[in-house]
Write a protein that holds these residues in place. Structure first.
Motif: not given
Length: 406
Positions: A184-189, A194-195, A398-403, A405-406
């Motif tokens: 996944m793009t990040a830990d879903p917890r 996260a995708q 950071l997850h949001e800034k670098f797009g 989330a899909g």
């Protein structure tokens, strides 16, 4: 022979119901014309009867300082129990399965108990079983020395076993089955949106693993990469396609390179401490050598290293920070310690020579008023040290800034 190596983690073999799902995964591979070689971890997780951590706890209840050699012997048991049960389950389903220990599978290691490295694999026994139509069920995580001593490969060792056997057998694919649908793009917890990644390069997944992601061990990826064998991370509990780990994107459609995207994922490592040592600028070179030699001599791993005229900064695990500071003080170096830190990282094979990546990284944290204590970067990652209380917000930002989330 067209071989696929299938590795099943502890949750995938934990009980009878789940093992029936494993049987279906093995059957499917055979129906597709492949010869499966199965690798298993110990059953379940800490607290369950046959999990490796449970066995370690049992041994240490008798002697908390148990010798590494004897500890390897009890850790050997978890995978042996699991492999016997899994082979018996396959046999009950009509398949001719044969259980093998790591040593019986031809895995020869050095003599570093608890963290052995594979020196070579003799695949003759497994190859002869496969040619005879049998299904080898191999104990992950283990091997033997040249003189027959039991050894274990350290954390993530079953992934390493699967990759090493795949390389030795010239497998067409190595499948890593776990309890998530892929990488996944990040830990879903931590990041609810996260995708699942369809595809990721060897280099990117190694970086993610080294920076804290726990889906697959980097040693396994590095071994598969040497032979250019694709890995697939997927779930035992679903029919989702999972994440393909290779050099190129899914199906090689048009030769699109995975690393064209700037960022692939965000991850974090917790329980980190920062040490800062002030020295006279003219003594920086000598002091740097002495400081890092001290850490090496005391088997203390260092990270996030910054050396400047007049100052040395680096991080260590929170578990060893007191020992590190004490050794430095004993040799005349006074370290200022910042406790309770975390390292957050953005990983992506496409960030090399792209202007503005660091600016975006810093902006994402600045907008959330998250202080950066230290940074380090490479061609495929940017990492920052932050306080523990900021790690959730940092990863999300950071997850949001670098797009991602899909």
């Amino acid at each position: 022979m067209r071989i696929i190596v299938q590795k099943f983690g502890g949750t995938s073999v934990a009980n009878e119901e789940v093992r029936k799902l494993v049987v279906r995964k093995v059957e499917k591979v055979r129906e597709q014309g492949y010869s499966p070689v199965v690798v298993v971890s110990a059953m379940g997780r800490k607290g369950e009867n046959y999990a490796t951590d449970t066995l370690i706890g049992l041994a240490r209840s008798a002697n908390k300082n148990i010798a590494a050699r004897e500890l390897d012997h009890i850790m050997y048991c978890g995978e042996m129990i699991s492999a016997v049960i899994m082979a018996s389950t396959l046999q009950a389903s009509g398949m001719d399965a044969v259980m093998l220990t790591g040593g019986q599978a031809g895995i020869i290691t050095d003599d570093q108990f608890n963290r052995a490295r594979i020196l070579k694999i003799d695949p003759k026994r497994i190859s002869s079983l496969v040619k005879a139509g049998k299904i080898p069920v191999v104990c992950g995580f283990q091997g033997v020395t040249a003189d027959g001593e039991f050894t274990t490969l350290g954390r993530g060792g079953s992934d390493t076993t699967a990759a090493a056997l795949g390389a030795a057998l010239m497998a067409e694919m190595i499948e890593i089955y776990t309890d998530v649908d892929g990488i996944m793009t990040a830990d879903p917890r931590m990041v609810t949106n996260a995708q699942i990644l369809d595809c990721i390069s060897y280099g990117e997944v190694c970086q993610l693993a080294h920076q804290g992601a726990k889906v697959i061990h980097p040693r396994a990826v590095e071994i598969a990469m040497q032979k250019n064998i694709p890995l697939m991370v997927k779930s035992t509990f679903s029919d989702e396609p999972g994440t393909l780990i290779t050099n190129i994107s899914e199906g090689d459609h048009g030769g699109t390179i995975v690393t064209d995207r700037i960022a692939t994922g965000v991850t974090c490592l917790n329980n980190i401490a920062q040490l800062r040592i002030d020295v006279y600028p003219e003594e920086s070179c000598t002091a740097s050598f002495e400081v890092f030699k001290l850490m090496a001599d005391n088997h203390i791993s260092v990270d996030l290293i910054n050396v400047h005229p007049g100052q040395i900064m680096f991080t260590v695990s929170g578990e060893v920070v007191e020992r590190a500071a004490a050794e430095l003080q004993r040799h005349g170096y006074q370290a200022a310690v910042t406790y309770d830190c975390a390292k957050v990282s953005v990983v992506g094979g496409g960030m090399r020579e792209v202007p503005g990546v660091m600016a975006n990284f810093v902006e994402a944290l600045a907008v959330k008023h998250i202080p950066i204590l230290q940074t380090v970067d490479s061609h495929t990652s940017i990492s920052a040290l932050v306080k523990k209380e900021d790690v959730q917000a940092a990863v999300t930002a950071l997850h949001e800034k670098f797009g991602l989330a899909g």
